[in-house]
Design a protein around this motif. Structure first.
Motif, mmCIF file in Angstrom:
data_model
loop_
_atom_site.group_PDB
_atom_site.id
_atom_site.type_symbol
_atom_site.label_atom_id
_atom_site.label_comp_id
_atom_site.label_asym_id
_atom_site.label_seq_id
_atom_site.Cartn_x
_atom_site.Cartn_y
_atom_site.Cartn_z
ATOM 1 N N ASN A 19 0.688 -1.079 -0.175
ATOM 2 C CA ASN A 19 -0.010 -0.161 0.049
ATOM 3 C C ASN A 19 0.944 1.111 0.080
ATOM 4 O OD1 ASN A 19 -1.833 1.943 0.324
ATOM 5 N ND2 ASN A 19 -2.739 1.249 2.169
ATOM 6 N N ILE A 20 1.096 1.810 -1.165
ATOM 7 C CA ILE A 20 2.043 2.912 -1.071
ATOM 8 C C ILE A 20 1.600 4.132 -0.590
ATOM 9 C CG2 ILE A 20 1.189 3.674 -3.434
ATOM 10 C CD1 ILE A 20 4.726 3.606 -2.987
ATOM 11 N N GLN A 21 0.305 4.174 -0.343
ATOM 12 C CA GLN A 21 -0.361 5.347 0.147
ATOM 13 C C GLN A 21 0.043 5.597 1.799
ATOM 14 O OE1 GLN A 21 -2.406 3.525 -1.563
ATOM 15 N NE2 GLN A 21 -3.274 4.882 -3.102
ATOM 16 N N THR A 22 0.398 4.497 2.310
ATOM 17 C CA THR A 22 1.066 4.420 3.829
ATOM 18 C C THR A 22 2.356 5.089 3.795
ATOM 19 O OG1 THR A 22 1.773 2.084 3.770
ATOM 20 C CG2 THR A 22 -0.327 2.626 4.482
ATOM 21 N N LYS A 23 2.867 5.135 2.800
ATOM 22 C CA LYS A 23 4.556 5.636 2.530
ATOM 23 C C LYS A 23 4.574 6.970 1.935
ATOM 24 C CE LYS A 23 6.022 0.915 2.433
ATOM 25 N NZ LYS A 23 6.145 0.608 3.754
ATOM 26 N N ILE A 24 3.738 7.192 0.842
ATOM 27 C CA ILE A 24 3.806 8.583 0.426
ATOM 28 C C ILE A 24 2.555 9.226 0.370
ATOM 29 C CG2 ILE A 24 4.387 9.597 -1.827
ATOM 30 C CD1 ILE A 24 6.040 7.143 -2.673
ATOM 31 N N ARG A 25 2.422 10.430 0.835
ATOM 32 C CA ARG A 25 1.140 10.983 0.747
ATOM 33 C C ARG A 25 0.609 11.544 -0.499
ATOM 34 N NH1 ARG A 25 1.236 15.503 4.956
ATOM 35 N NH2 ARG A 25 -0.787 15.403 4.428
ATOM 36 N N THR A 26 -0.805 11.865 -0.748
ATOM 37 C CA THR A 26 -1.160 12.125 -1.911
ATOM 38 C C THR A 26 -0.866 13.585 -2.425
ATOM 39 O OG1 THR A 26 -3.101 10.816 -1.860
ATOM 40 C CG2 THR A 26 -3.269 12.510 -3.225
ATOM 41 N N LEU A 27 -0.266 13.727 -3.577
ATOM 42 C CA LEU A 27 0.168 15.060 -4.001
ATOM 43 C C LEU A 27 -1.088 15.743 -4.495
ATOM 44 C CD1 LEU A 27 2.345 17.117 -5.228
ATOM 45 C CD2 LEU A 27 2.563 15.713 -7.060
ATOM 46 N N ASP A 28 -1.345 16.960 -3.904
ATOM 47 C CA ASP A 28 -2.279 17.885 -4.366
ATOM 48 C C ASP A 28 -2.146 19.151 -4.833
ATOM 49 O OD1 ASP A 28 -1.875 18.761 -1.906
ATOM 50 O OD2 ASP A 28 -3.661 18.263 -1.233
ATOM 51 N N GLY A 29 -0.511 19.535 -4.507
ATOM 52 C CA GLY A 29 -0.174 20.893 -4.759
ATOM 53 C C GLY A 29 -0.481 21.860 -3.781
ATOM 54 N N SER A 30 -1.163 21.584 -2.737
ATOM 55 C CA SER A 30 -1.583 22.398 -1.817
ATOM 56 C C SER A 30 -1.033 21.976 -0.440
ATOM 57 C CB SER A 30 -3.071 22.495 -1.497
ATOM 58 O OG SER A 30 -3.595 23.251 -2.704
ATOM 59 N N LYS A 31 -1.676 20.896 0.301
ATOM 60 C CA LYS A 31 -1.222 20.370 1.368
ATOM 61 C C LYS A 31 0.111 19.500 1.258
ATOM 62 C CE LYS A 31 -5.684 20.346 3.646
ATOM 63 N NZ LYS A 31 -7.008 19.634 4.410
ATOM 64 N N VAL A 32 0.180 18.645 0.302
ATOM 65 C CA VAL A 32 1.316 18.200 -0.002
ATOM 66 C C VAL A 32 1.832 18.912 -1.150
ATOM 67 C CG1 VAL A 32 2.438 15.882 -0.563
ATOM 68 C CG2 VAL A 32 0.515 15.847 0.949
ATOM 69 N N THR A 33 3.102 19.347 -1.050
ATOM 70 C CA THR A 33 3.491 20.195 -2.427
ATOM 71 C C THR A 33 4.417 19.157 -3.189
ATOM 72 O OG1 THR A 33 5.627 20.734 -1.192
ATOM 73 C CG2 THR A 33 3.955 22.388 -0.874
ATOM 74 N N TYR A 34 4.673 19.729 -4.447
ATOM 75 C CA TYR A 34 5.531 18.863 -5.302
ATOM 76 C C TYR A 34 6.830 18.611 -4.846
ATOM 77 C CZ TYR A 34 8.069 17.826 -9.574
ATOM 78 O OH TYR A 34 8.829 16.942 -10.337
ATOM 79 N N SER A 35 7.521 19.459 -4.253
ATOM 80 C CA SER A 35 8.807 19.010 -3.640
ATOM 81 C C SER A 35 8.912 18.182 -2.394
ATOM 82 C CB SER A 35 9.607 20.428 -3.394
ATOM 83 O OG SER A 35 8.886 21.302 -2.042
ATOM 84 N N SER A 36 7.980 18.430 -1.814
ATOM 85 C CA SER A 36 7.552 17.332 -0.563
ATOM 86 C C SER A 36 7.498 15.936 -1.083
ATOM 87 C CB SER A 36 6.626 17.808 0.444
ATOM 88 O OG SER A 36 6.984 19.057 1.038
ATOM 89 N N TRP A 37 6.473 15.917 -1.940
ATOM 90 C CA TRP A 37 6.303 14.617 -2.719
ATOM 91 C C TRP A 37 7.309 14.165 -3.321
ATOM 92 C CZ3 TRP A 37 5.985 12.905 -7.736
ATOM 93 C CH2 TRP A 37 5.279 11.688 -8.240
ATOM 94 N N VAL A 38 7.825 14.612 -4.037
ATOM 95 C CA VAL A 38 9.362 14.140 -4.972
ATOM 96 C C VAL A 38 10.302 13.468 -3.938
ATOM 97 C CG1 VAL A 38 11.120 15.186 -6.343
ATOM 98 C CG2 VAL A 38 9.024 15.716 -6.910
ATOM 99 N N LYS A 39 10.399 14.400 -2.746
ATOM 100 C CA LYS A 39 11.541 13.755 -1.882
ATOM 101 C C LYS A 39 11.147 12.647 -1.232
ATOM 102 C CE LYS A 39 12.923 18.513 -0.408
ATOM 103 N NZ LYS A 39 12.798 19.627 0.534
ATOM 104 N N LEU A 40 9.713 12.481 -0.895
ATOM 105 C CA LEU A 40 9.382 11.207 -0.307
ATOM 106 C C LEU A 40 9.371 10.003 -1.426
ATOM 107 C CD1 LEU A 40 6.265 12.478 1.557
ATOM 108 C CD2 LEU A 40 8.155 11.570 2.748
#
Length: 174
Positions: A19-40
């Motif tokens: 279950n990838i969602q338990t490790k990487i949060r959903t990229l939405d561009g607001s709460k989870v920014t692109y740079s944070s998502w890329v790092k994760l």
């Protein structure tokens, strides 16, 4: 019956992700920014030994014995990407013939092209946000922080002192 000297190949670590969602949060561009998502996401693909599907060399030739596994792993990582982006983003990047590299580049283009325009819009939101537009002090602080993170994504970082000044400026007079 003679035993084969061939040892079974071990299962690739990427297949153990359930279950990838338990490790990487959903990229939405607001709460989870692109740079944070890329790092994760980068941490995850390195840990599961599939970073070459994003950053690496071209895939093996389709006549290569390694091609079948490469194609499976590419599809798996592509599923990870599709599973960790918002529905709005998914509609923009979904492509039946895509590889991870092409989808990765599409996401990068969505978030990193037109930086000046995005920065101007985010700057306006950041400067005009007030406590009265939010449901609570916590919501206000979180929104300011999210906007500051989004500004960093477009190369317009907000210093801590500026963030504090904006927070105070947006409070009501009383």
């Amino acid at each position: 019956m003679a035993e084969s000297s061939d040892k079974p190949t071990p299962l690739h670590p990427a297949y153990s992700v359930t279950n990838i969602q338990t490790k990487i949060r959903t990229l939405d561009g607001s709460k989870v920014t692109y740079s944070s998502w890329v790092k994760l996401f980068r941490l995850h693909i390195v840990a599961y030994k599939v970073s070459d599907h994003i950053d690496g060399a071209d895939p093996p030739a389709d006549t290569s014995p390694d091609y079948a596994q490469w194609k499976e792993l590419d599809a798996l990582v592509l599923q990870w990407i599709y599973s960790t982006v918002s529905d709005d983003l998914l509609n923009r990047i979904l492509d039946t013939n895509a590889t991870n590299k092409t989808v990765w580049k599409k996401l990068e283009k969505i978030f990193l092209s037109n930086k000046k325009v995005r920065a101007a819009a985010l700057e306006t939101k950041f400067c005009n946000l007030t406590l009265t537009a939010c449901t609570s002090v916590e919501d206000y602080c979180q929104r300011l922080s999210n906007l500051a993170n989004q500004l960093s994504d477009v190369d317009q970082p907000v210093s801590d002192s500026r963030l504090v000044l904006q927070l105070v400026r947006g409070l009501p007079a009383e």
